[in-house]
Scaffold this motif. Structure first.
Motif, PDB file in Angstrom:
ATOM      1  N   GLY A 138      -0.084  15.723  -0.634  1.00 44.52           N
ATOM      2  CA  GLY A 138       0.093  14.410  -0.035  1.00 44.52           C
ATOM      3  C   GLY A 138       0.325  13.332  -1.078  1.00 44.52           C
ATOM      4  O   GLY A 138       1.145  12.430  -0.883  1.00 44.52           O
ATOM      5  N   MET A 139      -0.380  13.424  -2.213  1.00 46.36           N
ATOM      6  CA  MET A 139      -0.218  12.375  -3.220  1.00 46.36           C
ATOM      7  C   MET A 139       1.175  12.425  -3.844  1.00 46.36           C
ATOM      8  O   MET A 139       1.779  11.380  -4.103  1.00 46.36           O
ATOM      9  N   ALA A 140       1.714  13.636  -4.055  1.00 54.51           N
ATOM     10  CA  ALA A 140       3.072  13.739  -4.586  1.00 54.51           C
ATOM     11  C   ALA A 140       4.076  13.169  -3.588  1.00 54.51           C
ATOM     12  O   ALA A 140       5.040  12.488  -3.967  1.00 54.51           O
ATOM     13  N   GLY A 141       3.851  13.452  -2.306  1.00 51.95           N
ATOM     14  CA  GLY A 141       4.724  12.886  -1.288  1.00 51.95           C
ATOM     15  C   GLY A 141       4.664  11.372  -1.270  1.00 51.95           C
ATOM     16  O   GLY A 141       5.688  10.695  -1.097  1.00 51.95           O
ATOM     17  N   VAL A 180      -5.186   7.958  -8.075  1.00 50.77           N
ATOM     18  CA  VAL A 180      -4.830   8.242  -6.688  1.00 50.77           C
ATOM     19  C   VAL A 180      -6.126   8.221  -5.892  1.00 50.77           C
ATOM     20  O   VAL A 180      -7.084   8.917  -6.242  1.00 50.77           O
ATOM     21  N   ILE A 181      -6.168   7.420  -4.841  1.00 47.83           N
ATOM     22  CA  ILE A 181      -7.351   7.359  -3.986  1.00 47.83           C
ATOM     23  C   ILE A 181      -6.985   7.927  -2.623  1.00 47.83           C
ATOM     24  O   ILE A 181      -6.097   7.414  -1.935  1.00 47.83           O
ATOM     25  N   MET A 182      -7.677   9.002  -2.251  1.00 47.53           N
ATOM     26  CA  MET A 182      -7.434   9.685  -0.987  1.00 47.53           C
ATOM     27  C   MET A 182      -8.562   9.363  -0.008  1.00 47.53           C
ATOM     28  O   MET A 182      -9.520   8.677  -0.349  1.00 47.53           O
ATOM     29  N   LYS A 183      -8.427   9.886   1.204  1.00 48.51           N
ATOM     30  CA  LYS A 183      -9.444   9.678   2.246  1.00 48.51           C
ATOM     31  C   LYS A 183      -9.715   8.186   2.423  1.00 48.51           C
ATOM     32  O   LYS A 183     -10.854   7.723   2.359  1.00 48.51           O
ATOM     33  N   LEU A 235      -2.239   4.249  -4.571  1.00 47.72           N
ATOM     34  CA  LEU A 235      -1.787   4.636  -5.903  1.00 47.72           C
ATOM     35  C   LEU A 235      -1.976   3.480  -6.870  1.00 47.72           C
ATOM     36  O   LEU A 235      -1.668   2.334  -6.540  1.00 47.72           O
ATOM     37  N   VAL A 236      -2.473   3.794  -8.048  1.00 42.33           N
ATOM     38  CA  VAL A 236      -2.500   2.827  -9.148  1.00 42.33           C
ATOM     39  C   VAL A 236      -1.728   3.473 -10.289  1.00 42.33           C
ATOM     40  O   VAL A 236      -2.238   4.365 -10.970  1.00 42.33           O
ATOM     41  N   PRO A 237      -0.468   3.090 -10.491  1.00 45.33           N
ATOM     42  CA  PRO A 237       0.349   3.762 -11.499  1.00 45.33           C
ATOM     43  C   PRO A 237      -0.132   3.486 -12.918  1.00 45.33           C
ATOM     44  O   PRO A 237      -0.714   2.440 -13.207  1.00 45.33           O
TER      45      PRO A 237
END
Length: 243
Positions: A138-141, A180-183, A235-237
């Motif tokens: 999911g993060m790559a997407g 990357v922050i999920m959930k 996302l924090v690049p």
């Protein structure tokens, strides 16, 4: 007596069906049993992604979560109920495997990255043959949907669940080059505060339903409210000061 079947964890990617691998499509189409997780009363998102590849007449095994909120992982009631659910689900799959049927378990993203399939794998892998088909995470997407380079060179990338306590989130965000922050979901207000405390709110990008037709990408600071669906990522690049 037939040999036991094979347990196959198949990653179907982040949402766009065209991001599924050829191997995933082939194994789904050949499966005796297709299992998929879902919230009670809802369709399985992974099943929707894979719909074009499930043969008519295939036996399907919906695995319906007894709880669906991202509760604190140390909550005794949540842990007991979800553990019982995974044990029961593993038993249901084992009955088919014992009968010699191959079982494909659909998994959003990648099966071994924050996926429910893992809970079946650790229970069944000691007893049955297994195969894993990786999927686009999911993060790559999401960073592809945002067209945002996330990390390069010596950047340290941290992947954080939004369920962490606020002080831990802020500390880990501050200590990484890219994040990357999920959930996200109902944790968005807490995540926003943690990003601000770490001095990273101005670089945060909010991605909702990445790669899907109804996806949304915007600067988090421009988002006017704190409502977010489950399928959202922040996302924090990195790339600060890079050539």
């Amino acid at each position: 007596m037939s040999a036991p079947g094979c347990l196959i964890g198949v990653g179907v990617g982040p949402g766009d069906p065209e991001l599924m691998t050829l191997k995933a499509a082939r194994l789904i189409g050949a499966a005796d049993i297709v299992a998929h997780f879902a919230k009670a009363g809802n369709d399985s998102h992974a099943r929707r992604i894979a719909a074009a590849h499930v043969r008519p007449g295939t036996v399907e095994l919906p695995l319906l979560y007894p709880v669906t909120t991202e509760s604190p992982k140390d909550g005794a009631d949540y842990r007991e109920r979800i553990a019982a659910f995974y044990a029961e689900s593993a038993d249901r799959l084992a009955a088919h495997l014992d009968a010699g049927r191959d079982v494909v378990v659909l998994s959003e993203g990648d099966p071994l990255f924050y996926g429910s399939y893992m809970h079946l794998h650790i229970r069944l892998a000691p007893h049955y043959r297994t195969q894993i088909v990786p999927g686009v995470t999911g993060m790559a997407g999401c960073w592809s949907s945002a067209a945002t380079p996330i990390a390069q060179g010596d950047d340290v990338l941290s992947v954080l669940p939004g369920t962490l306590p606020e002080d831990q989130l802020a500390r880990r965000i501050a200590g990484a080059d890219a994040v990357v922050i999920m959930k996200v979901g109902r944790n968005l207000p807490k995540i926003r505060r943690a990003l601000a405390a770490a001095g990273r709110l101005d670089r945060a990008i909010y991605v909702e339903r990445g790669t899907m037709a109804d996806g949304l990408t915007m600067r988090l600071s421009d988002r006017p409210d704190d409502r977010a669906p489950y399928f959202s990522i922040i996302l924090v690049p990195g790339w600060v000061g890079q050539p």
